[in-house]
Design a protein around this motif. Structure first.
Motif, mmCIF file in Angstrom:
data_model
loop_
_atom_site.group_PDB
_atom_site.id
_atom_site.type_symbol
_atom_site.label_atom_id
_atom_site.label_comp_id
_atom_site.label_asym_id
_atom_site.label_seq_id
_atom_site.Cartn_x
_atom_site.Cartn_y
_atom_site.Cartn_z
ATOM 1 N N SER A 29 -24.721 1.434 22.935
ATOM 2 C CA SER A 29 -23.620 1.034 23.457
ATOM 3 C C SER A 29 -22.290 1.508 24.434
ATOM 4 O O SER A 29 -21.934 2.958 24.183
ATOM 5 C CB SER A 29 -22.827 0.674 21.924
ATOM 6 N N ILE A 30 -21.208 0.676 25.696
ATOM 7 C CA ILE A 30 -20.497 1.417 26.593
ATOM 8 C C ILE A 30 -19.631 0.205 26.434
ATOM 9 O O ILE A 30 -19.506 -1.301 26.614
ATOM 10 C CB ILE A 30 -20.833 1.970 28.101
ATOM 11 N N GLU A 31 -18.321 0.743 26.756
ATOM 12 C CA GLU A 31 -17.216 -0.592 26.220
ATOM 13 C C GLU A 31 -16.833 -0.382 27.781
ATOM 14 O O GLU A 31 -16.224 -1.681 28.716
ATOM 15 C CB GLU A 31 -16.172 -0.727 25.853
ATOM 16 N N ASN A 32 -16.472 0.603 28.498
ATOM 17 C CA ASN A 32 -15.343 0.612 29.903
ATOM 18 C C ASN A 32 -16.647 1.975 30.257
ATOM 19 O O ASN A 32 -17.523 2.359 30.319
ATOM 20 C CB ASN A 32 -14.103 1.006 29.559
ATOM 21 N N CYS A 55 -23.297 -3.304 27.584
ATOM 22 C CA CYS A 55 -22.311 -2.856 27.848
ATOM 23 C C CYS A 55 -21.539 -4.072 27.175
ATOM 24 O O CYS A 55 -21.494 -5.569 27.247
ATOM 25 C CB CYS A 55 -22.122 -3.213 29.581
ATOM 26 N N SER A 56 -20.909 -3.644 25.883
ATOM 27 C CA SER A 56 -20.616 -4.574 24.902
ATOM 28 C C SER A 56 -19.643 -4.213 23.741
ATOM 29 O O SER A 56 -20.542 -3.402 23.050
ATOM 30 C CB SER A 56 -22.069 -5.439 24.072
ATOM 31 N N PRO A 57 -18.848 -4.168 23.356
ATOM 32 C CA PRO A 57 -17.796 -5.519 24.178
ATOM 33 C C PRO A 57 -17.676 -4.942 26.079
ATOM 34 O O PRO A 57 -16.998 -3.359 25.192
ATOM 35 C CB PRO A 57 -16.295 -5.856 23.498
ATOM 36 N N LEU A 58 -17.703 -5.954 26.728
ATOM 37 C CA LEU A 58 -17.133 -4.998 27.992
ATOM 38 C C LEU A 58 -16.070 -5.053 28.153
ATOM 39 O O LEU A 58 -15.431 -6.407 28.226
ATOM 40 C CB LEU A 58 -17.997 -6.077 28.875
ATOM 41 N N VAL A 76 -29.909 -4.184 30.551
ATOM 42 C CA VAL A 76 -28.953 -3.752 31.198
ATOM 43 C C VAL A 76 -28.294 -5.339 30.549
ATOM 44 O O VAL A 76 -29.187 -6.588 30.482
ATOM 45 C CB VAL A 76 -27.641 -3.996 32.123
ATOM 46 N N ASN A 77 -27.751 -5.060 29.166
ATOM 47 C CA ASN A 77 -27.145 -5.588 28.362
ATOM 48 C C ASN A 77 -25.675 -6.132 28.273
ATOM 49 O O ASN A 77 -24.972 -5.131 27.814
ATOM 50 C CB ASN A 77 -27.406 -5.739 26.835
ATOM 51 N N VAL A 78 -24.675 -6.841 28.684
ATOM 52 C CA VAL A 78 -24.051 -7.263 28.842
ATOM 53 C C VAL A 78 -23.341 -8.760 27.901
ATOM 54 O O VAL A 78 -23.915 -9.893 27.445
ATOM 55 C CB VAL A 78 -23.250 -7.720 29.684
ATOM 56 N N GLY A 79 -22.222 -8.362 26.933
ATOM 57 C CA GLY A 79 -21.487 -9.072 25.598
ATOM 58 C C GLY A 79 -20.080 -9.188 25.698
ATOM 59 O O GLY A 79 -19.334 -7.975 26.359
ATOM 60 N N GLY A 80 -19.332 -9.900 25.251
ATOM 61 C CA GLY A 80 -17.754 -10.177 25.243
ATOM 62 C C GLY A 80 -17.549 -9.517 23.770
ATOM 63 O O GLY A 80 -18.711 -9.342 23.299
ATOM 64 N N GLU A 81 -16.556 -10.167 23.427
ATOM 65 C CA GLU A 81 -15.852 -9.796 21.812
ATOM 66 C C GLU A 81 -15.693 -10.553 21.406
ATOM 67 O O GLU A 81 -14.620 -12.110 22.265
ATOM 68 C CB GLU A 81 -14.831 -8.323 22.073
ATOM 69 N N MET A 82 -15.458 -10.492 19.798
ATOM 70 C CA MET A 82 -15.652 -11.514 18.939
ATOM 71 C C MET A 82 -14.063 -11.266 18.221
ATOM 72 O O MET A 82 -14.896 -10.851 17.188
ATOM 73 C CB MET A 82 -16.800 -12.318 18.577
#
Length: 149
Positions: A29-32, A55-58, A76-82
């Protein structure tokens, strides 16, 4: 399994692990970009057969090109933050699209799995608070990327 501590993988696998087991996929998991550069080096050196990147949360721009060029990352999986609007860190469409293009150029699987509660596209928040709605939004964006890129 997903980890933020890839440097520990080699110390935590069973004695008969070798370079990994065929049925085990490990993701990081990486965010930036800062965390991408810190974690991906160790992840690529770890004894893993099937590697995925989340890449979550991106929350910042990321370029994975040099890591994807190794041929060791399969998805590669990408997602936002809830989170509540006052606390959420936004995910930006342009960043999702850039990661999609980096993966597509290398024939690597890409999934946008969750738009988060603040997904900025063309200056508007199209994110959703409800998880089911976040997933629907992400599926729509995934299909849009596949059609237009």
């Amino acid at each position: 399994m997903t980890t933020k501590r890839p440097e520990r993988i080699k110390d935590c696998v069973p004695s008969d692990w070798g370079d990994g087991w065929e049925h085990v996929h490990i993701s990081i998991s990486i965010e930036n970009q800062e965390y991408a550069d810190k974690r991906l080096k160790a992840f690529l050196e770890a004894p893993v057969k099937h590697r995925e990147v989340f890449c979550s949360p991106l929350i910042g721009p990321i370029s994975l090109g040099k890591y994807l060029d190794t041929g060791l990352i399969k998805c590669v999986n990408v997602g936002g933050e809830m989170a509540p609007t006052k606390d959420v860190r936004p995910i930006r469409y342009e960043r999702v699209k850039n990661l999609y293009l980096e993966a597509k150029e290398r024939n690597i699987e890409f999934y946008f799995h969750q738009c988060g509660s603040m997904f900025l596209k063309e200056g508007k928040n199209i994110g959703k608070w409800n998880l089911k709605e976040q997933i629907k939004c992400a599926e729509k964006v995934q299909h849009e990327l596949e059609r237009t890129c």
